[in-house]
Design a protein around this motif. Structure first.
Motif, PDB file in Angstrom:
ATOM      1  N   THR A   1      54.358  87.800   5.916  1.00  0.00           N
ATOM      2  CA  THR A   1      53.466  86.745   6.679  1.00  0.00           C
ATOM      3  C   THR A   1      51.998  86.782   5.852  1.00  0.00           C
ATOM      4  O   THR A   1      51.903  85.425   6.134  1.00  0.00           O
ATOM      5  CB  THR A   1      53.038  87.779   7.919  1.00  0.00           C
ATOM      6  OG1 THR A   1      54.214  88.187   8.658  1.00  0.00           O
ATOM      7  CG2 THR A   1      52.489  86.783   9.302  1.00  0.00           C
ATOM      8  N   PRO A   2      51.444  87.670   5.417  1.00  0.00           N
ATOM      9  CA  PRO A   2      50.065  87.038   4.713  1.00  0.00           C
ATOM     10  C   PRO A   2      50.360  86.180   3.510  1.00  0.00           C
ATOM     11  O   PRO A   2      49.734  85.317   3.375  1.00  0.00           O
ATOM     12  CB  PRO A   2      49.593  88.203   4.021  1.00  0.00           C
ATOM     13  CG  PRO A   2      50.438  89.438   4.303  1.00  0.00           C
ATOM     14  CD  PRO A   2      51.510  88.860   5.467  1.00  0.00           C
ATOM     15  N   VAL A   3      51.595  86.014   2.983  1.00  0.00           N
ATOM     16  CA  VAL A   3      52.075  85.309   1.835  1.00  0.00           C
ATOM     17  C   VAL A   3      52.288  84.056   2.297  1.00  0.00           C
ATOM     18  O   VAL A   3      51.658  82.969   1.886  1.00  0.00           O
ATOM     19  CB  VAL A   3      53.413  85.601   1.011  1.00  0.00           C
ATOM     20  CG1 VAL A   3      53.626  84.827  -0.055  1.00  0.00           C
ATOM     21  CG2 VAL A   3      53.032  87.417   0.540  1.00  0.00           C
ATOM     22  N   ILE A   4      52.825  83.892   3.668  1.00  0.00           N
ATOM     23  CA  ILE A   4      53.067  82.486   3.949  1.00  0.00           C
ATOM     24  C   ILE A   4      51.806  81.816   4.621  1.00  0.00           C
ATOM     25  O   ILE A   4      51.517  80.766   4.126  1.00  0.00           O
ATOM     26  CB  ILE A   4      53.982  82.615   5.330  1.00  0.00           C
ATOM     27  CG1 ILE A   4      55.687  83.237   4.875  1.00  0.00           C
ATOM     28  CG2 ILE A   4      54.277  81.146   6.047  1.00  0.00           C
ATOM     29  CD1 ILE A   4      56.296  83.631   5.707  1.00  0.00           C
ATOM     30  N   ILE A   5      50.984  82.722   5.330  1.00  0.00           N
ATOM     31  CA  ILE A   5      49.825  82.233   5.811  1.00  0.00           C
ATOM     32  C   ILE A   5      48.696  81.835   4.519  1.00  0.00           C
ATOM     33  O   ILE A   5      48.439  80.510   4.425  1.00  0.00           O
ATOM     34  CB  ILE A   5      49.094  83.283   6.657  1.00  0.00           C
ATOM     35  CG1 ILE A   5      49.814  83.391   7.855  1.00  0.00           C
ATOM     36  CG2 ILE A   5      47.318  82.566   6.904  1.00  0.00           C
ATOM     37  CD1 ILE A   5      49.254  84.605   8.777  1.00  0.00           C
ATOM     38  N   LEU A   6      48.502  82.689   3.695  1.00  0.00           N
ATOM     39  CA  LEU A   6      47.603  82.285   2.862  1.00  0.00           C
ATOM     40  C   LEU A   6      48.109  81.569   1.750  1.00  0.00           C
ATOM     41  O   LEU A   6      47.150  80.590   1.294  1.00  0.00           O
ATOM     42  CB  LEU A   6      47.075  83.641   1.899  1.00  0.00           C
ATOM     43  CG  LEU A   6      45.931  84.570   2.715  1.00  0.00           C
ATOM     44  CD1 LEU A   6      45.505  85.689   1.886  1.00  0.00           C
ATOM     45  CD2 LEU A   6      44.924  83.485   3.272  1.00  0.00           C
ATOM     46  N   GLY A   7      49.407  81.790   1.276  1.00  0.00           N
ATOM     47  CA  GLY A   7      49.888  80.753   0.301  1.00  0.00           C
ATOM     48  C   GLY A   7      49.858  79.449   0.816  1.00  0.00           C
ATOM     49  O   GLY A   7      49.731  78.427   0.211  1.00  0.00           O
ATOM     50  N   GLY A   8      50.162  79.068   2.049  1.00  0.00           N
ATOM     51  CA  GLY A   8      50.250  78.023   2.613  1.00  0.00           C
ATOM     52  C   GLY A   8      49.138  77.175   2.675  1.00  0.00           C
ATOM     53  O   GLY A   8      48.976  76.111   2.452  1.00  0.00           O
ATOM     54  N   ILE A   9      47.956  78.064   3.371  1.00  0.00           N
ATOM     55  CA  ILE A   9      46.623  77.448   2.951  1.00  0.00           C
ATOM     56  C   ILE A   9      46.161  77.019   2.000  1.00  0.00           C
ATOM     57  O   ILE A   9      45.566  75.867   1.635  1.00  0.00           O
ATOM     58  CB  ILE A   9      45.881  78.394   4.298  1.00  0.00           C
ATOM     59  CG1 ILE A   9      46.171  78.555   5.585  1.00  0.00           C
ATOM     60  CG2 ILE A   9      44.300  77.828   4.083  1.00  0.00           C
ATOM     61  CD1 ILE A   9      45.426  79.507   6.306  1.00  0.00           C
ATOM     62  N   LEU A  10      46.103  78.089   1.054  1.00  0.00           N
ATOM     63  CA  LEU A  10      45.394  77.946  -0.164  1.00  0.00           C
ATOM     64  C   LEU A  10      46.367  76.988  -0.992  1.00  0.00           C
ATOM     65  O   LEU A  10      45.703  76.428  -2.140  1.00  0.00           O
ATOM     66  CB  LEU A  10      45.109  79.369  -0.832  1.00  0.00           C
ATOM     67  CG  LEU A  10      44.239  80.298   0.130  1.00  0.00           C
ATOM     68  CD1 LEU A  10      44.076  81.639  -0.671  1.00  0.00           C
ATOM     69  CD2 LEU A  10      42.810  79.615   0.366  1.00  0.00           C
ATOM     70  N   GLY A  11      47.381  76.997  -0.925  1.00  0.00           N
ATOM     71  CA  GLY A  11      48.316  76.212  -1.996  1.00  0.00           C
ATOM     72  C   GLY A  11      48.422  74.724  -1.313  1.00  0.00           C
ATOM     73  O   GLY A  11      48.870  73.757  -1.932  1.00  0.00           O
ATOM     74  N   GLY A  12      47.529  74.384  -0.258  1.00  0.00           N
ATOM     75  CA  GLY A  12      47.496  73.099   0.291  1.00  0.00           C
ATOM     76  C   GLY A  12      48.776  72.677   1.088  1.00  0.00           C
ATOM     77  O   GLY A  12      48.840  71.484   1.325  1.00  0.00           O
ATOM     78  N   ILE A  13      49.539  73.821   1.474  1.00  0.00           N
ATOM     79  CA  ILE A  13      50.767  73.171   2.049  1.00  0.00           C
ATOM     80  C   ILE A  13      50.411  73.071   3.658  1.00  0.00           C
ATOM     81  O   ILE A  13      51.034  72.053   4.263  1.00  0.00           O
ATOM     82  CB  ILE A  13      51.989  74.259   1.980  1.00  0.00           C
ATOM     83  CG1 ILE A  13      52.358  74.257   0.343  1.00  0.00           C
ATOM     84  CG2 ILE A  13      53.147  73.863   2.650  1.00  0.00           C
ATOM     85  CD1 ILE A  13      53.131  75.740   0.022  1.00  0.00           C
ATOM     86  N   PHE A  14      49.987  73.892   3.971  1.00  0.00           N
ATOM     87  CA  PHE A  14      49.635  73.886   5.531  1.00  0.00           C
ATOM     88  C   PHE A  14      48.044  73.783   5.834  1.00  0.00           C
ATOM     89  O   PHE A  14      47.165  74.302   4.954  1.00  0.00           O
ATOM     90  CB  PHE A  14      49.989  75.361   6.570  1.00  0.00           C
ATOM     91  CG  PHE A  14      51.404  75.544   6.395  1.00  0.00           C
ATOM     92  CD1 PHE A  14      52.196  74.789   6.407  1.00  0.00           C
ATOM     93  CD2 PHE A  14      51.898  76.711   5.940  1.00  0.00           C
ATOM     94  CE1 PHE A  14      53.826  75.010   6.310  1.00  0.00           C
ATOM     95  CE2 PHE A  14      52.968  77.170   5.700  1.00  0.00           C
ATOM     96  CZ  PHE A  14      53.978  76.549   5.789  1.00  0.00           C
ATOM     97  N   THR A  15      47.821  73.364   6.950  1.00  0.00           N
ATOM     98  CA  THR A  15      46.406  73.443   7.384  1.00  0.00           C
ATOM     99  C   THR A  15      46.340  75.003   7.958  1.00  0.00           C
ATOM    100  O   THR A  15      47.346  75.369   8.122  1.00  0.00           O
ATOM    101  CB  THR A  15      45.904  72.176   8.374  1.00  0.00           C
ATOM    102  OG1 THR A  15      46.673  72.596   9.663  1.00  0.00           O
ATOM    103  CG2 THR A  15      46.057  70.913   8.137  1.00  0.00           C
ATOM    104  N   PRO A  16      45.095  75.376   8.305  1.00  0.00           N
ATOM    105  CA  PRO A  16      45.159  76.766   8.691  1.00  0.00           C
ATOM    106  C   PRO A  16      45.676  76.787  10.188  1.00  0.00           C
ATOM    107  O   PRO A  16      46.349  77.708  10.557  1.00  0.00           O
ATOM    108  CB  PRO A  16      43.654  76.926   8.867  1.00  0.00           C
ATOM    109  CG  PRO A  16      42.849  76.381   7.902  1.00  0.00           C
ATOM    110  CD  PRO A  16      43.762  75.133   7.708  1.00  0.00           C
TER     111      PRO A  16
END
Lengths: 428, 176
Positions: free
Chosen positions: A223-238
């Motif tokens: 979960t944290p990998v998806i959340i943080l990776g997604g946000i910091l990697g520019g894939i998702f907005t928060p």
């Protein structure tokens, strides 16, 4: 004259008026008294504009994700995973409590969710293992403040939105301070373990056993990998990341662990809807409040007054930490940020403090306030989970609070603790 | 006292019905919010074709979700307050203080309700940017939110008056 709304607001607050009403009635009455009734619709419009926000939608979603993880029994796999690594040292279960909180913090942005999830499992287990119940409750409450420091964090979303700072930058800035609080607490446990001869939880596990524990915790730990990776990697907005976190938590709880049934979902969703409604109204009122703050030139007058105390930012930061800590004793972190952010942040940013650095100082300080007597919210949650009186937990938590205060000052006077990660990622 | 008890019961029943309606819709709105955002992510990354409306629709769902459960949250005492002073005061003084604070809250909520109605009416002049609907139907959530909170506030105020009259501590709901 309009600036008089500030003392009026404080009076309302101290008399026990809910923050939402105090934030609207004090400026509202002053506007009417000044014959500025025509600005009331502007105040109202700003409440709506404050609520009508896409970034703010992350709050109900992260609350929901935390609730689903909690109800879905994901905590158990985190505790087992932590125990396989650190259960064999003296004071093992106390360390496991802190480590589980750090892992849980990567999935939920709430200290309350952390206290009830970890506490309901760890407090009875620690007592059975030979710890006093008050100590178990105290370490649960103290470690749960890591929840809103390590991203995702409801408090940081509120701060970012009301103060127009990047959520991704704040999330990145919270990683090291959160780890520091966790490691500091574990250091204190190690010291106490020797002195009070704390028990060992389990024999040292082999790497094979650790791999088995890791396998069962793998899905929640993603979960944290998806959340943080997604946000910091520019894939998702928060906000998108928070919706994905909800979907992921639903998938694990319903289909993998099978711990939540479909018929339970309306109640779980409504619980987070209600908690979110309160936060949304608070943020809306804060945006309206902010309008009156700028109309009344409060910040300018406050800045002039602050500079009469000292023009050294380090001294002022030291003083503001004491003020924030005292406020945190009486007021929850979210409302405190909503009230104080618009007033204090511009003053310190003008003094040359980086907006992200100040946001972290304020967020961490007020988050620690959640575990301080007499009004610390997590103390009450820990008390209801453990059955130990708040006063008793308040005494037992003091050594851990000392560690957290030390971390606050480290974060304040060594900006790179919070700024290194966002700078490395190009977010600050 | 009879009329006071009667009025409290009436308001209590009205508020209970509104809360029940709110709860039965709010969770559907939360589900709709999640699905809308997931659809947005799916279309952008999988179909490589970003939709223009999900963000605005999800915001509208969120505002209505808030509007439908805010009164219930208020009734359950979920609004954050520092009630240290109220707890320290003698019960008579504490009741009087709660009455004053609830009266102020009543004025605020009434004003917010009136402003909300004006806001709703003005909404007919504009349409949502990404879908064909007057913004008034989104703005309507605001008077609904503050109107239902106002009714809850009246129930709480009447309970406090009853408590002052009978000189007893109020039962639920007590929180201001």
């Amino acid at each position: 004259m309009l600036i008089l709304f500030l003392p009026l607001f404080l009076i309302f607050l101290l008399l026990g008026m809910p923050v939402f009403f105090a934030m609207l009635s004090a400026p509202g009455f002053m506007l009417v008294a000044q014959g500025m009734d025509r600005d009331l619709p502007l105040l109202f419009r700003n409440i709506y504009n404050g609520i009508d926000s896409f970034p703010l939608m992350a709050i109900p979603f992260f609350m929901l994700a935390g609730e689903l993880m909690n109800r879905g029994g994901i905590t158990l796999s985190l505790v087992n995973f932590s125990q396989s690594f650190i259960g064999h040292v003296r004071g093992g279960l106390a360390h496991v409590n802190v480590m589980s909180s750090m892992l849980f913090a990567g999935m939920s942005g709430s200290a309350v969710a952390d206290t009830s999830a970890i506490g309901s499992m760890m407090i009875p287990a620690m007592e059975k293992n030979g710890y006093s119940r008050k100590f178990a409750a105290a370490i649960t409450a103290a470690s749960s403040v890591i929840g809103p420091i390590i991203p995702p964090s409801g408090i940081m979303i509120i701060y970012a939105y009301t103060m127009e700072v990047s959520v991704a930058a704040l999330f990145a800035a919270g990683v090291v301070p959160g780890l520091l609080v966790g490691l500091g607490l574990m250091g204190m446990i190690a010291l106490m373990a020797k002195r009070y001869d704390f028990p060992i939880a389990a024999p040292k596990q082999t790497w094979k056993q650790r791999a088995v524990a890791g396998k069962s915790a793998a899905l929640p730990l993603l979960t944290p990998v998806i959340i943080l990776g997604g946000i910091l990697g520019g894939i998702f907005t928060p906000t998108e990341a928070s919706a994905v976190a909800v979907a992921y938590a639903l998938f694990i709880s319903i289909f993998v662990l099978k711990t939540i049934k479909f018929k339970e979902l309306p109640e779980i969703f409504n619980k987070s809807a209600k908690a979110s409604a309160v936060v949304l109204l608070l943020v809306g009122s804060a945006i309206a409040f902010k309008t009156v703050v700028s109309l009344s030139q409060t910040v300018e007058q406050l800045a002039t007054w602050v500079l009469t105390i000292s023009d050294n930012p380090l001294i002022l930061l030291f003083l503001i930490n004491i003020v924030l800590f005292i406020i945190g004793m009486f007021l929850d972190a979210g409302p405190a940020i909503i009230i104080l952010g618009p007033i204090l942040a511009p003053v310190f940013i003008n003094l040359g403090i980086d907006p992200i650095h100040f946001a972290i100082i304020m967020s961490v300080n007020l988050t620690v306030g959640l575990a301080t007597p007499p009004m610390g919210l997590v103390l009450f949650v820990a008390s209801s989970v453990s059955g130990v009186k708040v006063e008793t937990i308040s005494k037992a938590i003091l050594p851990f609070l000392m560690v957290e205060i030390l971390v606050i000052f480290l974060i304040t006077f060594i900006p790179s603790i919070s700024m290194a990660v966002p700078q490395w990622l190009g977010l600050a | 006292m009879f009329f006071l008890t009667f009025a409290i019961n009436i308001f209590s029943k009205i508020n209970f019905v509104f809360a029940k309606i709110g709860r039965s819709i709010a969770w559907i709105l939360v589900s709709a919010m999640i699905l809308t955002i997931l659809l947005q992510v799916f279309c952008r990354y999988v179909l490589n074709d970003a939709l223009p409306w999900p963000e605005e629709v999800a915001r509208a769902f969120m505002i209505w979700m808030m509007a439908l459960v805010a009164a219930d949250a208020y009734r359950q005492g979920s609004f954050v307050a520092i009630d240290l002073l109220q707890d320290m005061l003698p019960s008579k003084l504490s009741t009087a203080l709660k009455f004053i604070l609830l009266s102020i809250a009543c004025i605020v909520l009434y004003q917010l309700f009136v402003l909300g109605i004006e806001f709703f009416q003005r909404g007919f002049r504009t349409r949502a940017a990404s879908f064909h609907l007057s913004r008034a139907w989104i703005y309507l959530a605001m008077p609904v939110c503050f109107g239902t909170m106002f009714l809850v506030n009246i129930e709480m105020l009447l309970s406090e008056i009853k408590s002052m009259c009978s000189n007893k501590k109020t039962q639920e709901p007590t929180s201001c």
